[in-house]
Design a protein around this motif. Structure first.
Motif, PDB file in Angstrom:
ATOM      1  N   GLU A 111       0.846  -1.211  -0.018  1.00 65.00           N
ATOM      2  CA  GLU A 111       0.171  -0.172  -0.024  1.00 65.00           C
ATOM      3  C   GLU A 111       0.893   1.406   0.129  1.00 65.00           C
ATOM      4  OE1 GLU A 111      -3.402   0.302  -0.346  1.00 65.00           O
ATOM      5  OE2 GLU A 111      -3.060  -1.769  -0.646  1.00 65.00           O
ATOM      6  N   ALA A 112       2.167   1.273   0.735  1.00 63.76           N
ATOM      7  CA  ALA A 112       2.746   2.370   0.830  1.00 63.76           C
ATOM      8  C   ALA A 112       3.624   2.560  -0.520  1.00 63.76           C
ATOM      9  CB  ALA A 112       4.021   2.182   2.074  1.00 63.76           C
ATOM     10  N   ASP A 113       3.780   1.357  -1.423  1.00 62.11           N
ATOM     11  CA  ASP A 113       4.547   1.502  -2.547  1.00 62.11           C
ATOM     12  C   ASP A 113       3.529   2.094  -3.405  1.00 62.11           C
ATOM     13  OD1 ASP A 113       6.822   0.727  -1.527  1.00 62.11           O
ATOM     14  OD2 ASP A 113       6.643  -1.353  -2.335  1.00 62.11           O
ATOM     15  N   LYS A 114       2.171   1.709  -3.484  1.00 66.62           N
ATOM     16  CA  LYS A 114       1.142   2.220  -4.425  1.00 66.62           C
ATOM     17  C   LYS A 114       1.022   3.725  -4.100  1.00 66.62           C
ATOM     18  CE  LYS A 114      -1.500  -1.831  -4.775  1.00 66.62           C
ATOM     19  NZ  LYS A 114      -2.901  -2.385  -4.492  1.00 66.62           N
ATOM     20  N   SER A 115       0.982   3.956  -2.993  1.00 64.93           N
ATOM     21  CA  SER A 115       0.721   5.481  -2.730  1.00 64.93           C
ATOM     22  C   SER A 115       2.031   6.102  -3.190  1.00 64.93           C
ATOM     23  CB  SER A 115       0.650   5.747  -1.155  1.00 64.93           C
ATOM     24  OG  SER A 115       0.493   7.070  -0.869  1.00 64.93           O
ATOM     25  N   MET A 116       3.208   5.781  -3.001  1.00 61.82           N
ATOM     26  CA  MET A 116       4.417   6.461  -3.426  1.00 61.82           C
ATOM     27  C   MET A 116       4.388   6.649  -4.951  1.00 61.82           C
ATOM     28  SD  MET A 116       8.363   5.715  -3.054  1.00 61.82           S
ATOM     29  CE  MET A 116       8.432   5.222  -1.469  1.00 61.82           C
ATOM     30  N   ALA A 117       3.999   5.415  -5.530  1.00 60.25           N
ATOM     31  CA  ALA A 117       4.137   5.452  -7.019  1.00 60.25           C
ATOM     32  C   ALA A 117       3.093   6.463  -7.465  1.00 60.25           C
ATOM     33  CB  ALA A 117       3.650   4.249  -7.464  1.00 60.25           C
ATOM     34  N   SER A 118       1.924   6.569  -7.062  1.00 54.46           N
ATOM     35  CA  SER A 118       1.059   7.638  -7.314  1.00 54.46           C
ATOM     36  C   SER A 118       1.313   9.181  -6.996  1.00 54.46           C
ATOM     37  CB  SER A 118      -0.370   7.354  -6.510  1.00 54.46           C
ATOM     38  OG  SER A 118      -1.408   8.398  -6.721  1.00 54.46           O
ATOM     39  N   SER A 119       2.209   9.192  -6.121  1.00 54.70           N
ATOM     40  CA  SER A 119       2.626  10.601  -5.787  1.00 54.70           C
ATOM     41  C   SER A 119       3.619  10.914  -6.729  1.00 54.70           C
ATOM     42  CB  SER A 119       3.161  10.542  -4.482  1.00 54.70           C
ATOM     43  OG  SER A 119       2.130  10.521  -3.322  1.00 54.70           O
ATOM     44  N   LEU A 120       4.562   9.985  -7.052  1.00 56.34           N
ATOM     45  CA  LEU A 120       5.531  10.197  -8.043  1.00 56.34           C
ATOM     46  C   LEU A 120       5.037  10.583  -9.365  1.00 56.34           C
ATOM     47  CD1 LEU A 120       8.542  10.339  -8.669  1.00 56.34           C
ATOM     48  CD2 LEU A 120       8.593   7.848  -8.818  1.00 56.34           C
ATOM     49  N   ALA A 121       3.968   9.765  -9.989  1.00 56.01           N
ATOM     50  CA  ALA A 121       3.399  10.326 -11.225  1.00 56.01           C
ATOM     51  C   ALA A 121       2.780  11.557 -11.270  1.00 56.01           C
ATOM     52  CB  ALA A 121       2.320   9.045 -11.306  1.00 56.01           C
ATOM     53  N   ALA A 122       2.164  11.945 -10.012  1.00 55.92           N
ATOM     54  CA  ALA A 122       1.481  13.231  -9.766  1.00 55.92           C
ATOM     55  C   ALA A 122       2.662  14.195  -9.923  1.00 55.92           C
ATOM     56  CB  ALA A 122       0.820  13.475  -8.843  1.00 55.92           C
ATOM     57  N   LEU A 123       3.754  14.119  -9.361  1.00 49.62           N
ATOM     58  CA  LEU A 123       4.779  14.922  -9.321  1.00 49.62           C
ATOM     59  C   LEU A 123       5.414  15.285 -10.743  1.00 49.62           C
ATOM     60  CD1 LEU A 123       6.697  16.857  -7.668  1.00 49.62           C
ATOM     61  CD2 LEU A 123       8.177  14.746  -7.106  1.00 49.62           C
ATOM     62  N   THR A 124       5.583  14.074 -11.533  1.00 46.54           N
ATOM     63  CA  THR A 124       6.042  14.130 -12.630  1.00 46.54           C
ATOM     64  C   THR A 124       5.386  14.958 -13.777  1.00 46.54           C
ATOM     65  OG1 THR A 124       7.136  11.825 -12.342  1.00 46.54           O
ATOM     66  CG2 THR A 124       6.697  12.553 -14.760  1.00 46.54           C
ATOM     67  N   ALA A 125       3.992  14.764 -13.527  1.00 45.04           N
ATOM     68  CA  ALA A 125       3.040  15.299 -14.415  1.00 45.04           C
ATOM     69  C   ALA A 125       3.160  17.043 -14.079  1.00 45.04           C
ATOM     70  CB  ALA A 125       1.597  15.074 -13.862  1.00 45.04           C
ATOM     71  N   VAL A 126       3.431  17.235 -12.642  1.00 48.59           N
ATOM     72  CA  VAL A 126       3.536  18.649 -12.415  1.00 48.59           C
ATOM     73  C   VAL A 126       4.672  19.410 -12.898  1.00 48.59           C
ATOM     74  CG1 VAL A 126       3.675  20.378 -10.676  1.00 48.59           C
ATOM     75  CG2 VAL A 126       1.952  18.643 -10.460  1.00 48.59           C
ATOM     76  N   ILE A 127       5.871  18.699 -12.849  1.00 51.75           N
ATOM     77  CA  ILE A 127       7.084  19.055 -13.372  1.00 51.75           C
ATOM     78  C   ILE A 127       6.972  19.191 -14.963  1.00 51.75           C
ATOM     79  CG2 ILE A 127       9.619  18.356 -13.756  1.00 51.75           C
ATOM     80  CD1 ILE A 127       9.351  17.061 -10.800  1.00 51.75           C
ATOM     81  N   GLN A 128       6.459  18.198 -15.666  1.00 47.10           N
ATOM     82  CA  GLN A 128       6.321  18.192 -17.077  1.00 47.10           C
ATOM     83  C   GLN A 128       5.264  19.788 -17.404  1.00 47.10           C
ATOM     84  OE1 GLN A 128       4.773  14.554 -18.115  1.00 47.10           O
ATOM     85  NE2 GLN A 128       6.683  13.571 -18.211  1.00 47.10           N
ATOM     86  N   GLN A 129       4.448  19.988 -16.799  1.00 45.86           N
ATOM     87  CA  GLN A 129       3.742  21.084 -16.990  1.00 45.86           C
ATOM     88  C   GLN A 129       4.313  22.329 -16.702  1.00 45.86           C
ATOM     89  OE1 GLN A 129       0.632  21.549 -18.352  1.00 45.86           O
ATOM     90  NE2 GLN A 129       0.423  18.974 -18.688  1.00 45.86           N
ATOM     91  N   LEU A 130       5.464  22.378 -15.873  1.00 41.83           N
ATOM     92  CA  LEU A 130       6.149  23.616 -15.639  1.00 41.83           C
ATOM     93  C   LEU A 130       7.040  24.102 -16.634  1.00 41.83           C
ATOM     94  CD1 LEU A 130       7.465  23.064 -12.071  1.00 41.83           C
ATOM     95  CD2 LEU A 130       5.570  24.486 -12.665  1.00 41.83           C
ATOM     96  N   GLY A 131       7.513  23.000 -17.471  1.00 43.26           N
ATOM     97  CA  GLY A 131       8.317  23.346 -18.715  1.00 43.26           C
ATOM     98  C   GLY A 131       7.673  23.842 -19.919  1.00 43.26           C
ATOM     99  N   ARG A 132       6.259  23.900 -19.815  1.00 42.27           N
ATOM    100  CA  ARG A 132       5.600  24.221 -20.865  1.00 42.27           C
ATOM    101  C   ARG A 132       5.062  25.753 -21.021  1.00 42.27           C
ATOM    102  NH1 ARG A 132       1.718  19.001 -22.345  1.00 42.27           N
ATOM    103  NH2 ARG A 132       3.254  17.770 -22.951  1.00 42.27           N
TER     104      ARG A 132
END
Length: 69
Positions: free
Chosen positions: A48-69
């Motif tokens: 469950e902790a790994d799933k939560s961390m993967a979800s958070s990492l995916a969200a962070l990745t999406a935010v970082i990709q949006q910052l570059g645009r």
């Protein structure tokens, strides 16, 4: 009459020894079952902790990709 008394009366010292060995094996199995159950609980919590961390990492990745645009 208790089981110990029955073993002693029926089989003597060897019966007591065999009875003790059987009892020790059952206790060991019960301990192992408890240990396996604890390990499964720990693994579920870790999953469950790994799933939560993967979800958070995916969200962070999406935010970082949006910052570059």
């Amino acid at each position: 009459m208790s089981i110990v008394g029955q073993l002693a009366a029926s089989f003597g010292a060897p019966g007591l020894l065999v009875g003790f060995m059987i009892w020790a094996k059952q206790v060991d199995r019960a301990d192992r079952r408890t240990e396996v159950g604890d390990r499964l609980d720990h693994d579920k919590a870790r999953l469950e902790a790994d799933k939560s961390m993967a979800s958070s990492l995916a969200a962070l990745t999406a935010v970082i990709q949006q910052l570059g645009r």
